[in-house]
Design a protein around this motif. Structure first.
Motif, PDB file in Angstrom:
ATOM      1  N   MET A 144       1.130  -0.846  -0.170  1.00 50.21           N
ATOM      2  CA  MET A 144       0.352  -0.282   0.249  1.00 50.21           C
ATOM      3  C   MET A 144       0.919   1.374   0.181  1.00 50.21           C
ATOM      4  O   MET A 144       1.707   1.341   0.457  1.00 50.21           O
ATOM      5  N   GLN A 145       0.817   2.312  -0.850  1.00 51.57           N
ATOM      6  CA  GLN A 145       1.638   3.059  -0.593  1.00 51.57           C
ATOM      7  C   GLN A 145      -0.301   4.720  -0.496  1.00 51.57           C
ATOM      8  O   GLN A 145      -1.207   4.452  -1.098  1.00 51.57           O
ATOM      9  N   ILE A 146       0.236   5.647  -0.520  1.00 52.22           N
ATOM     10  CA  ILE A 146      -0.501   6.808  -1.063  1.00 52.22           C
ATOM     11  C   ILE A 146      -0.364   7.678  -1.792  1.00 52.22           C
ATOM     12  O   ILE A 146      -0.176   9.442  -1.413  1.00 52.22           O
ATOM     13  N   CYS A 147      -1.979   8.192  -3.084  1.00 53.92           N
ATOM     14  CA  CYS A 147      -1.964   9.504  -3.161  1.00 53.92           C
ATOM     15  C   CYS A 147      -0.751  10.216  -3.627  1.00 53.92           C
ATOM     16  O   CYS A 147       0.473   9.134  -4.452  1.00 53.92           O
ATOM     17  N   TYR A 148       0.413  11.246  -3.641  1.00 52.26           N
ATOM     18  CA  TYR A 148       1.218  11.288  -3.584  1.00 52.26           C
ATOM     19  C   TYR A 148       2.463  10.538  -3.908  1.00 52.26           C
ATOM     20  O   TYR A 148       3.767  11.180  -4.817  1.00 52.26           O
ATOM     21  N   GLU A 149       2.333   9.661  -3.267  1.00 50.91           N
ATOM     22  CA  GLU A 149       3.427   8.717  -3.231  1.00 50.91           C
ATOM     23  C   GLU A 149       3.704   7.655  -4.247  1.00 50.91           C
ATOM     24  O   GLU A 149       5.113   6.948  -4.862  1.00 50.91           O
ATOM     25  N   VAL A 150       2.705   7.741  -5.552  1.00 47.31           N
ATOM     26  CA  VAL A 150       2.975   7.605  -7.188  1.00 47.31           C
ATOM     27  C   VAL A 150       3.549   7.853  -7.737  1.00 47.31           C
ATOM     28  O   VAL A 150       3.872   7.393  -8.113  1.00 47.31           O
ATOM     29  N   GLY A 151       4.275   9.176  -6.860  1.00 44.70           N
ATOM     30  CA  GLY A 151       5.870   9.404  -7.664  1.00 44.70           C
ATOM     31  C   GLY A 151       6.925   9.493  -7.592  1.00 44.70           C
ATOM     32  O   GLY A 151       7.611   9.978  -7.774  1.00 44.70           O
ATOM     33  N   PHE A 152       7.260   9.079  -6.191  1.00 48.30           N
ATOM     34  CA  PHE A 152       8.142   8.037  -5.514  1.00 48.30           C
ATOM     35  C   PHE A 152       8.358   6.004  -5.798  1.00 48.30           C
ATOM     36  O   PHE A 152       7.530   5.818  -5.201  1.00 48.30           O
ATOM     37  N   PRO A 153       9.102   6.660  -6.778  1.00 50.41           N
ATOM     38  CA  PRO A 153       9.435   5.200  -7.576  1.00 50.41           C
ATOM     39  C   PRO A 153       9.737   3.918  -5.971  1.00 50.41           C
ATOM     40  O   PRO A 153       9.954   2.076  -6.725  1.00 50.41           O
ATOM     41  N   GLU A 154      10.337   4.506  -5.899  1.00 49.90           N
ATOM     42  CA  GLU A 154      11.631   3.993  -5.039  1.00 49.90           C
ATOM     43  C   GLU A 154      10.047   3.359  -3.577  1.00 49.90           C
ATOM     44  O   GLU A 154      10.781   2.330  -3.378  1.00 49.90           O
ATOM     45  N   GLY A 155       9.253   3.501  -2.941  1.00 46.89           N
ATOM     46  CA  GLY A 155       8.541   2.946  -2.576  1.00 46.89           C
ATOM     47  C   GLY A 155       7.770   1.460  -3.279  1.00 46.89           C
ATOM     48  O   GLY A 155       7.604   0.712  -2.641  1.00 46.89           O
ATOM     49  N   ALA A 156       7.579   1.493  -3.606  1.00 51.91           N
ATOM     50  CA  ALA A 156       6.707   0.684  -5.346  1.00 51.91           C
ATOM     51  C   ALA A 156       7.493  -0.083  -5.622  1.00 51.91           C
ATOM     52  O   ALA A 156       8.110  -1.363  -4.782  1.00 51.91           O
ATOM     53  N   ARG A 157       8.846   0.518  -5.794  1.00 52.22           N
ATOM     54  CA  ARG A 157      10.073  -0.382  -5.493  1.00 52.22           C
ATOM     55  C   ARG A 157      10.374  -1.858  -4.415  1.00 52.22           C
ATOM     56  O   ARG A 157      11.098  -2.938  -4.666  1.00 52.22           O
ATOM     57  N   ILE A 158      10.240  -1.219  -3.266  1.00 56.18           N
ATOM     58  CA  ILE A 158      10.736  -1.543  -1.842  1.00 56.18           C
ATOM     59  C   ILE A 158       9.748  -2.463  -1.507  1.00 56.18           C
ATOM     60  O   ILE A 158      10.110  -3.744  -1.208  1.00 56.18           O
ATOM     61  N   LEU A 159       8.279  -2.109  -2.294  1.00 63.94           N
ATOM     62  CA  LEU A 159       7.445  -3.551  -1.810  1.00 63.94           C
ATOM     63  C   LEU A 159       7.484  -4.594  -2.459  1.00 63.94           C
ATOM     64  O   LEU A 159       7.498  -5.080  -2.562  1.00 63.94           O
ATOM     65  N   THR A 160       7.832  -4.457  -4.186  1.00 67.23           N
ATOM     66  CA  THR A 160       7.376  -5.789  -5.053  1.00 67.23           C
ATOM     67  C   THR A 160       9.287  -5.974  -4.484  1.00 67.23           C
ATOM     68  O   THR A 160       8.958  -7.357  -4.969  1.00 67.23           O
ATOM     69  N   LEU A 161       9.887  -5.803  -4.511  1.00 65.42           N
ATOM     70  CA  LEU A 161      11.024  -6.621  -3.913  1.00 65.42           C
ATOM     71  C   LEU A 161      10.881  -7.114  -2.672  1.00 65.42           C
ATOM     72  O   LEU A 161      11.598  -7.980  -2.011  1.00 65.42           O
ATOM     73  N   SER A 162      10.384  -7.008  -1.573  1.00 65.07           N
ATOM     74  CA  SER A 162       9.620  -7.279  -0.090  1.00 65.07           C
ATOM     75  C   SER A 162       8.449  -8.165  -1.066  1.00 65.07           C
ATOM     76  O   SER A 162       7.757  -9.335  -0.213  1.00 65.07           O
TER      77      SER A 162
END
Length: 269
Positions: A144-162
């Motif tokens: 899960m991420q929230i709104c503005y965070e869609v513009g931060f690729p690091e969060g989605a990448r960390i979640l994917t690698l997890s």
């Protein structure tokens, strides 16, 4: 055994500060998604209160579990579905408020995520989260991420690698920056080989904050499978979870990522 399921994003307008009316509308839209066969359903950011309630954050914030979590859990238990919603969370320390996404399932609360990257004046409203949890739903692993965070690729990448193969973005994303929403929602899906469920608000609050709608479901190739165009709408699509592995083999970003070099570069900044 089929690994295909229906997922839904609920696009809706909200009444500022009116939990009763907002939950009634959300329930109607969620039930519409359930009727269409959705098993995983996402609601927008601060769907139960509206977004511009900054003067009432303390009064409207809830504990987790709490009132809205129980409301979500009752719907999930009754219908056998998984539901994600985002609302104001009351921290254990008095006066601290988080912008928090919560996932529930047929057996109750699964877990929560506190928004880490805060937008503009959110920095004066909310406390930043610090963790990127991934939750095993049995049929998929959810980040899960929230709104503005869609513009931060690091969060989605960390979640994917997890281990995440689906990342949801409950949002109150502004209409003025829909160009960023369009590119970022598809990019996060493509670069990680994940499904993205980007669920946005509609309407205008306090005569100045207009939300962009355009809720969408994006596949691991970055293709938009379904997209909303109305104020209150259920966006629904089948998602084939086997496509996650196939796409990651087709364009092997994750295999070819040199994590040690990336981490070294980040550590040197």
């Amino acid at each position: 055994m089929s690994n295909v399921l229906k997922a839904a994003a609920i696009q809706m307008n909200c009444i500022l500060g009116n939990k009763e009316e907002n939950l009634a509308k959300a329930k109607k839209l969620v039930e519409e998604a359930i009727h269409q066969g959705a098993r995983l359903i996402v609601l927008p950011e601060l769907f139960n209160t509206g977004y511009r309630v900054e003067e009432n954050d303390l009064d409207l914030a809830e504990s987790i579990p709490g009132f809205t979590t129980h409301w979500m859990s009752e719907i999930s238990a009754r219908s056998g579905i998984y539901l994600v919603g985002c609302f104001l969370e009351k921290g254990q320390t008095d006066g601290l408020i988080y912008d928090t996404a919560v996932a529930v399932g047929p057996n109750g609360l699964i877990g929560s995520y506190r928004k880490i990257h805060l937008w503009d004046t959110e920095n004066t409203r909310f406390t930043k989260g610090e963790e990127f949890p991934v939750f095993d739903l049995g049929f998929a692993r959810l980040g899960m991420q929230i709104c503005y965070e869609v513009g931060f690729p690091e969060g989605a990448r960390i979640l994917t690698l997890s281990g995440a193969d689906i990342v949801v973005y409950p949002s109150a994303f502004g209409k003025a920056r829909l160009y960023a929403w369009d590119v970022a929602t598809r990019s996060r899906a493509l670069e990680n080989g994940i499904y993205v469920l980007a669920c946005n608000r509609t309407g205008t609050e306090k005569g100045e904050t207009t939300f962009g709608g355009t809720s969408r479901i994006v596949n691991p190739q970055g293709m938009v499978l379904a997209e909303a165009s109305q104020e209150d709408e259920v966006v629904i699509s089948e998602i084939d979870l086997d496509m996650v592995a196939r796409q990651r083999r087709s364009i092997p970003y994750l295999r070819d990522l040199n994590k040690s070099v990336v981490l070294k570069g980040l550590a040197s900044k």
